[in-house]
Design a protein around this motif. Structure first.
Motif, PDB file in Angstrom:
ATOM      1  N   GLY B 179       3.953  -4.721  -1.294  1.00 20.23           N
ATOM      2  CA  GLY B 179       3.236  -3.379  -0.694  1.00 20.23           C
ATOM      3  C   GLY B 179       1.577  -3.715  -0.770  1.00 20.23           C
ATOM      4  N   LEU B 180       1.240  -4.185  -1.775  1.00 24.21           N
ATOM      5  CA  LEU B 180      -0.197  -4.681  -2.140  1.00 24.21           C
ATOM      6  C   LEU B 180      -0.649  -5.484  -0.624  1.00 24.21           C
ATOM      7  CD1 LEU B 180      -0.801  -4.956  -5.743  1.00 24.21           C
ATOM      8  CD2 LEU B 180      -1.508  -3.283  -4.645  1.00 24.21           C
ATOM      9  N   LEU B 182       0.259  -5.532   1.880  1.00 26.44           N
ATOM     10  CA  LEU B 182       0.232  -4.868   3.392  1.00 26.44           C
ATOM     11  C   LEU B 182      -0.890  -3.986   3.348  1.00 26.44           C
ATOM     12  CD1 LEU B 182       3.760  -3.547   3.914  1.00 26.44           C
ATOM     13  CD2 LEU B 182       2.815  -5.389   5.317  1.00 26.44           C
ATOM     14  N   GLY B 183      -1.904  -4.100   2.262  1.00 27.73           N
ATOM     15  CA  GLY B 183      -3.165  -3.437   2.344  1.00 27.73           C
ATOM     16  C   GLY B 183      -3.034  -2.020   1.904  1.00 27.73           C
ATOM     17  N   ILE B 184      -1.887  -1.777   1.123  1.00 26.13           N
ATOM     18  CA  ILE B 184      -1.780  -0.231   0.850  1.00 26.13           C
ATOM     19  C   ILE B 184      -2.169  -0.138  -0.588  1.00 26.13           C
ATOM     20  CG2 ILE B 184      -0.020   1.330   0.159  1.00 26.13           C
ATOM     21  CD1 ILE B 184       1.828  -0.162   2.210  1.00 26.13           C
ATOM     22  N   PRO B 185      -3.018   0.848  -0.673  1.00 26.04           N
ATOM     23  CA  PRO B 185      -3.770   0.951  -1.947  1.00 26.04           C
ATOM     24  C   PRO B 185      -3.034   1.188  -3.263  1.00 26.04           C
ATOM     25  CG  PRO B 185      -4.868   2.617  -0.360  1.00 26.04           C
ATOM     26  CD  PRO B 185      -3.707   1.732   0.218  1.00 26.04           C
ATOM     27  N   ARG B 186      -3.050   0.542  -4.341  1.00 27.71           N
ATOM     28  CA  ARG B 186      -2.397   0.612  -5.442  1.00 27.71           C
ATOM     29  C   ARG B 186      -1.686   2.034  -5.887  1.00 27.71           C
ATOM     30  NH1 ARG B 186      -1.740  -3.148  -9.455  1.00 27.71           N
ATOM     31  NH2 ARG B 186      -0.920  -2.048 -11.394  1.00 27.71           N
ATOM     32  N   ARG B 188      -0.838   4.301  -3.891  1.00 28.39           N
ATOM     33  CA  ARG B 188       0.050   4.653  -2.647  1.00 28.39           C
ATOM     34  C   ARG B 188       1.498   3.730  -2.713  1.00 28.39           C
ATOM     35  NH1 ARG B 188      -0.645   8.142   1.367  1.00 28.39           N
ATOM     36  NH2 ARG B 188       1.675   7.998   1.311  1.00 28.39           N
ATOM     37  N   SER B 192       4.525   5.552  -3.024  1.00 32.21           N
ATOM     38  CA  SER B 192       5.179   5.668  -1.757  1.00 32.21           C
ATOM     39  C   SER B 192       6.406   4.432  -1.768  1.00 32.21           C
ATOM     40  CB  SER B 192       4.690   5.618  -0.665  1.00 32.21           C
ATOM     41  OG  SER B 192       3.526   6.533  -0.528  1.00 32.21           O
ATOM     42  N   ILE B 193       5.989   3.581  -2.707  1.00 36.03           N
ATOM     43  CA  ILE B 193       7.201   2.369  -2.803  1.00 36.03           C
ATOM     44  C   ILE B 193       7.955   2.300  -4.024  1.00 36.03           C
ATOM     45  CG2 ILE B 193       7.493  -0.011  -2.509  1.00 36.03           C
ATOM     46  CD1 ILE B 193       4.943  -0.057  -0.570  1.00 36.03           C
ATOM     47  N   LYS B 196       9.274   5.977  -5.007  1.00 36.64           N
ATOM     48  CA  LYS B 196      10.350   6.327  -4.010  1.00 36.64           C
ATOM     49  C   LYS B 196      11.571   5.443  -4.102  1.00 36.64           C
ATOM     50  CE  LYS B 196      10.812   7.199   0.774  1.00 36.64           C
ATOM     51  NZ  LYS B 196      10.366   6.695   2.196  1.00 36.64           N
TER      52      LYS B 196
END
Lengths: 255, 291
Positions: B179-180, B182-186, B188, B192-193, B196
């Motif tokens: 997740g990280l 992919l450039g997704i903030p921590r 999120r 979201s991952i 979820k």
């Protein structure tokens, strides 16, 4: 002058955990559409080096990094640089296929977009289809996009992870032994895919499989005990290595 | 030393077979004796409770002593309100506490928090009730649903913290890294991952938590207190099934005893159903995660 072809410029990069230094001053220039293979025995620091390039190394407790690494002339480790921003530009494929649990095939590929706020359905659907096609997975999954990502086979999962990375359209993709957990047929498919992707993306791949490095890469870097021993055209490194250590490793004398 | 026996000697030993059987028998006996009491409780409660259960039980208020009929409708309704209140307070604290411990759980604060949560899970529920009595009921000068809900939430959230932390830890680290990467903030990535991905298991933990507080009596005795009428407002005493069962069971009237059994049967069935649904959620979810 700005050299547009210079994608990554790494100078005297050092990294490790606590007191242990794992990457010991590596310098390397990587140009556009290069396919660079990092080889070397286990524990030689090639994975750590790779993880420094998208600032993932620092996510482990006790990790530290020194030196310089520039992506398109932007210092990755400058104060104030947001690692989130860096990671959006440098994709990564991991050793073990790791689709997000409880997410469908579609949602897995779309995750990088939807979670970061791009929600327009038709656009996301187009991107997902495009990336799955690029990852040579579309034909196999187009009728079951709502099935869980984890329901796919290992090789399919890895291609799903590649599609997921492609969806954020990074100019550079890092691959950390992407085929070491896969069977030979899946490996061949992934290699074929990498050969296709290299036309558009700069790829750095860590591999334990020297045949693989020889088959797909055009540049090879040999790491030993945290140092970069030799870096050059793959054909040169494998046939006329400049360093004695490289020759010993390639001919199977250690590692 | 070089082994002096042949593999045949090991394979054919009758003593080994006997020991194997003996172990199996002991284990089976122990397993059965763990199940038998539960079975007897079930049978007894069903036998005593089912005959007293009728439609009026669900729809009417308790009747005064000596007057036949009546039910526990107010208690059912009150229990629902109290458990809902407890859940509204307890679930967010529990889930986010668990997220904190699993995702940011390093250092002194996390150590202290984990210790406190462990202690809280073993605090007797009557103590929680007494505590809420002294800090809520005494200052506000009234028993209230708020006090009851608060007491229930204190019993619930440590349990939810623990289960949430445990199931989030089951999500491998490399999923977070993916997740990280992919450039997704921590935050999120966590929401979201990770959360979820573990949502079915987190839900299971929550449901077990609800089932746990639904049957609690002691923390409600001097917080929600209870009454014999329809619930008026959250600021007033609130009837509840367990407390009603308790007060009927210690009364000297046969009619009330029967009602207490009916209430016990109902309570047991509800908690049982909640547990069952929670377990089913686990089973439904397992195959897709292991594949």
């Amino acid at each position: 002058m700005i050299n547009k072809d210079l994608v990554l410029s790494i100078k005297e990069l050092r990294a490790g955990f606590g007191n242990a230094e794992i990457v010991k001053g590596v310098s390397m220039d990587i140009h556009r559409k290069d396919l660079v293979a990092l080889i070397g025995p286990s524990g030689c620091g090639k994975s750590t080096f790779l993880r420094c390039l998208n600032r993932l190394h620092e996510e482990t407790e006790g990790a530290w990094v020194k030196g310089k690494a520039e992506l398109f002339q932007q210092d990755l480790y400058e104060r104030g640089t947001d690692p989130v921003e860096i990671r959006a530009k440098i994709g990564m494929v991991f050793q073990k296929p790791n689709p997000f649990p409880s997410m469908s095939i579609f949602d897995n590929v779309a995750a990088g977009l939807t979670i970061r706020g791009i929600k327009k359905r038709s656009y996301v659907a187009d991107v997902v289809e495009y990336c799955l096609k690029q990852a040579a997975l579309w034909e196999e999954v187009k009728d079951k996009l709502k099935a869980p990502g984890t329901s796919l086979s290992g090789g399919q999962q890895q291609r799903l992870c590649i599609a997921r990375t492609l969806a954020i359209s990074p100019p550079v993709i890092l691959m950390d032994e992407p085929t070491s957990a896969l069977d030979p047929i899946s490996t061949a498919k992934i290699e074929e895919l990498i050969m296709e992707l290299r036309k558009q993306v700069t790829i750095i791949i860590v591999t334990h499989n020297m045949q693989q490095a020889a088959r797909i890469s055009d540049k090879t870097a040999f790491f030993l005990l945290g140092e970069l021993i030799e870096f050059g055209a793959t054909a040169e490194v494998f046939t006329k290595p400049q360093e004695k250590k490289t020759e010993s490793y390639i001919t199977g004398r250690f590692g | 030393m070089k082994p002096r026996h042949s593999y045949l000697m090991l394979e054919l030993s009758t003593e080994r077979k006997i020991r194997n059987w003996a172990a199996l028998i002991i284990i089976s006996v122990m397993a059965i004796s763990a199940i038998v009491p539960l079975f007897f409780v079930f049978v007894h409660v069903i036998k005593s409770g089912l005959p007293a259960l009728n439609w009026a039980f669900f729809t009417s208020l308790p009747t005064p002593v000596g007057q036949p009929g009546g039910g526990m409708a107010n208690s059912l309704w009150g229990s629902l309100i109290l458990v809902t209140l407890g859940s509204i307070i307890g679930i967010p604290i529990g889930v986010f506490g668990g997220v904190f411990l699993s995702e940011y759980g390093k250092g002194k604060i996390a150590f202290i928090m984990r210790f406190v949560v462990d202690l809280l899970t073993s605090v007797p529920s009557i103590v929680v009730g007494l505590y809420i009595y002294s800090v809520v009921v005494v200052p506000t000068k009234t028993f209230s649903a708020y006090a009851g809900g608060l007491a229930l939430s204190i019993l619930m959230f440590p349990f939810v913290v623990k289960t949430t932390e445990e199931v989030l830890r089951l999500i491998p680290q490399h999923i977070r890294e993916a997740g990280l990467a992919l450039g997704i903030p921590r935050w999120r990535v966590i929401l979201s991952i990770v959360l979820k991905g573990a949502l079915p298991s987190v839900t299971t933990g929550i449901m077990l938590g609800i089932a746990r507080i639904a049957g609690e009596t002691a923390p409600l005795l001097f917080t929600a207190f209870g009454n014999r009428f329809w619930p008026h407002g959250l600021g007033e005493p609130m009837p509840s099934l367990p407390v009603q069962i308790y007060s009927y069971a210690i009364s000297p009237f046969d009619e009330w005893h029967n009602q207490a059994w009916a209430g016990a049967f109902l309570l047991m069935t509800m908690v049982f159903c909640f547990n069952l649904v929670a377990r089913l959620l686990i089973f439904r979810d397992k195959p897709s995660q292991t594949l």
